[in-house]
Design a protein around this motif. Structure first.
Motif, PDB file in Angstrom:
ATOM      1  N   ALA A 195      13.682   1.998  -0.716  1.00  0.00           N
ATOM      2  CA  ALA A 195      13.773   1.480  -2.162  1.00  0.00           C
ATOM      3  C   ALA A 195      13.136   0.256  -2.285  1.00  0.00           C
ATOM      4  O   ALA A 195      12.351   0.026  -3.273  1.00  0.00           O
ATOM      5  CB  ALA A 195      15.133   1.518  -2.619  1.00  0.00           C
ATOM      6  N   TRP A 196      13.321  -0.511  -1.398  1.00  0.00           N
ATOM      7  CA  TRP A 196      12.668  -1.832  -1.333  1.00  0.00           C
ATOM      8  C   TRP A 196      11.310  -2.081  -1.112  1.00  0.00           C
ATOM      9  O   TRP A 196      10.519  -2.656  -2.108  1.00  0.00           O
ATOM     10  CB  TRP A 196      13.112  -2.994  -0.287  1.00  0.00           C
ATOM     11  N   LEU A 219      10.320   8.641   2.151  1.00  0.00           N
ATOM     12  CA  LEU A 219      10.019   7.380   3.295  1.00  0.00           C
ATOM     13  C   LEU A 219      11.501   7.203   3.909  1.00  0.00           C
ATOM     14  O   LEU A 219      11.141   6.768   5.303  1.00  0.00           O
ATOM     15  CB  LEU A 219       9.844   6.144   2.216  1.00  0.00           C
ATOM     16  N   ALA A 220      12.576   7.423   3.532  1.00  0.00           N
ATOM     17  CA  ALA A 220      13.760   7.185   4.382  1.00  0.00           C
ATOM     18  C   ALA A 220      13.822   7.895   5.535  1.00  0.00           C
ATOM     19  O   ALA A 220      14.153   7.655   6.847  1.00  0.00           O
ATOM     20  CB  ALA A 220      15.154   7.285   3.584  1.00  0.00           C
ATOM     21  N   ASN A 255      20.057   3.603  10.280  1.00  0.00           N
ATOM     22  CA  ASN A 255      20.996   4.709   9.871  1.00  0.00           C
ATOM     23  C   ASN A 255      20.376   5.296   8.374  1.00  0.00           C
ATOM     24  O   ASN A 255      19.535   4.518   7.697  1.00  0.00           O
ATOM     25  CB  ASN A 255      22.389   4.232   9.669  1.00  0.00           C
ATOM     26  N   GLU A 256      21.281   6.352   7.639  1.00  0.00           N
ATOM     27  CA  GLU A 256      20.493   6.744   6.616  1.00  0.00           C
ATOM     28  C   GLU A 256      20.630   5.631   5.378  1.00  0.00           C
ATOM     29  O   GLU A 256      19.537   5.530   4.602  1.00  0.00           O
ATOM     30  CB  GLU A 256      21.125   7.972   6.305  1.00  0.00           C
ATOM     31  N   ALA A 257      21.656   5.394   5.117  1.00  0.00           N
ATOM     32  CA  ALA A 257      21.815   4.192   4.182  1.00  0.00           C
ATOM     33  C   ALA A 257      20.867   3.033   4.315  1.00  0.00           C
ATOM     34  O   ALA A 257      20.253   2.431   3.294  1.00  0.00           O
ATOM     35  CB  ALA A 257      23.541   3.626   4.325  1.00  0.00           C
ATOM     36  N   GLU A 258      20.612   2.338   5.493  1.00  0.00           N
ATOM     37  CA  GLU A 258      19.702   1.576   5.841  1.00  0.00           C
ATOM     38  C   GLU A 258      18.256   1.903   5.351  1.00  0.00           C
ATOM     39  O   GLU A 258      17.669   1.165   4.955  1.00  0.00           O
ATOM     40  CB  GLU A 258      19.942   0.850   7.189  1.00  0.00           C
ATOM     41  N   ASP A 315       0.833  -1.332   0.024  1.00  0.00           N
ATOM     42  CA  ASP A 315      -0.174   0.077   0.136  1.00  0.00           C
ATOM     43  C   ASP A 315       1.048   1.239  -0.017  1.00  0.00           C
ATOM     44  O   ASP A 315       0.550   2.456  -0.633  1.00  0.00           O
ATOM     45  CB  ASP A 315      -0.771   0.024   1.117  1.00  0.00           C
ATOM     46  N   VAL A 316       1.849   1.200   0.636  1.00  0.00           N
ATOM     47  CA  VAL A 316       2.958   2.330   0.663  1.00  0.00           C
ATOM     48  C   VAL A 316       3.639   2.545  -0.494  1.00  0.00           C
ATOM     49  O   VAL A 316       3.566   3.721  -1.386  1.00  0.00           O
ATOM     50  CB  VAL A 316       3.931   1.991   1.815  1.00  0.00           C
ATOM     51  N   ALA A 317       4.000   1.530  -1.287  1.00  0.00           N
ATOM     52  CA  ALA A 317       4.526   1.489  -2.540  1.00  0.00           C
ATOM     53  C   ALA A 317       3.544   2.037  -3.697  1.00  0.00           C
ATOM     54  O   ALA A 317       3.845   3.004  -4.349  1.00  0.00           O
ATOM     55  CB  ALA A 317       5.044   0.122  -2.954  1.00  0.00           C
TER      56      ALA A 317
END
Length: 103
Positions: free
Chosen positions: A97-98, A64-65, A88-91, A49-51
């Motif tokens: 993205a996933w 979203l990050a 963290n930001e990268a995660e 639903d978010v996607a």
């Protein structure tokens, strides 16, 4: 040349499930799945639903990050999403993205 392209295409198709498994493992390790599921609402919205909601938005990964790290409220109802200091930001960008890749 055709063989090289076909081999590269085959490798990219084979690696998609592995990448998805890595991102699912990251979501599990960061306790995201305590409140979210891929295809059904739990405490928070389903990732699919978010996607769908953010599909086509150029800044969706960053948006979203930020929500993953800082939390948020009011977008999906009255239950707030708490900040996730352990991400963290990268995660957060990998997770965003996933989630956005899910259909």
């Amino acid at each position: 040349m055709k063989r090289a392209l076909l081999a590269l295409a085959a490798l990219s198709v084979l690696s998609v499930p592995a990448l998805a498994a890595n991102e699912m493992a990251l979501a599990q390790s960061k306790n995201c799945l305590a409140c979210h599921a891929v295809d059904k609402k739990l405490v928070g919205p389903a990732y699919k639903d978010v996607a769908a909601k953010y599909a086509g938005q150029k800044d969706a990964v960053d948006k979203l990050a930020s929500k993953i790290m800082k939390g948020g409220s009011g977008v999906w109802g009255p239950v707030p999403m708490p900040a996730n200091a352990q991400v963290n930001e990268a995660e957060a960008k990998r997770l965003a993205a996933w989630v956005l890749s899910l259909k």
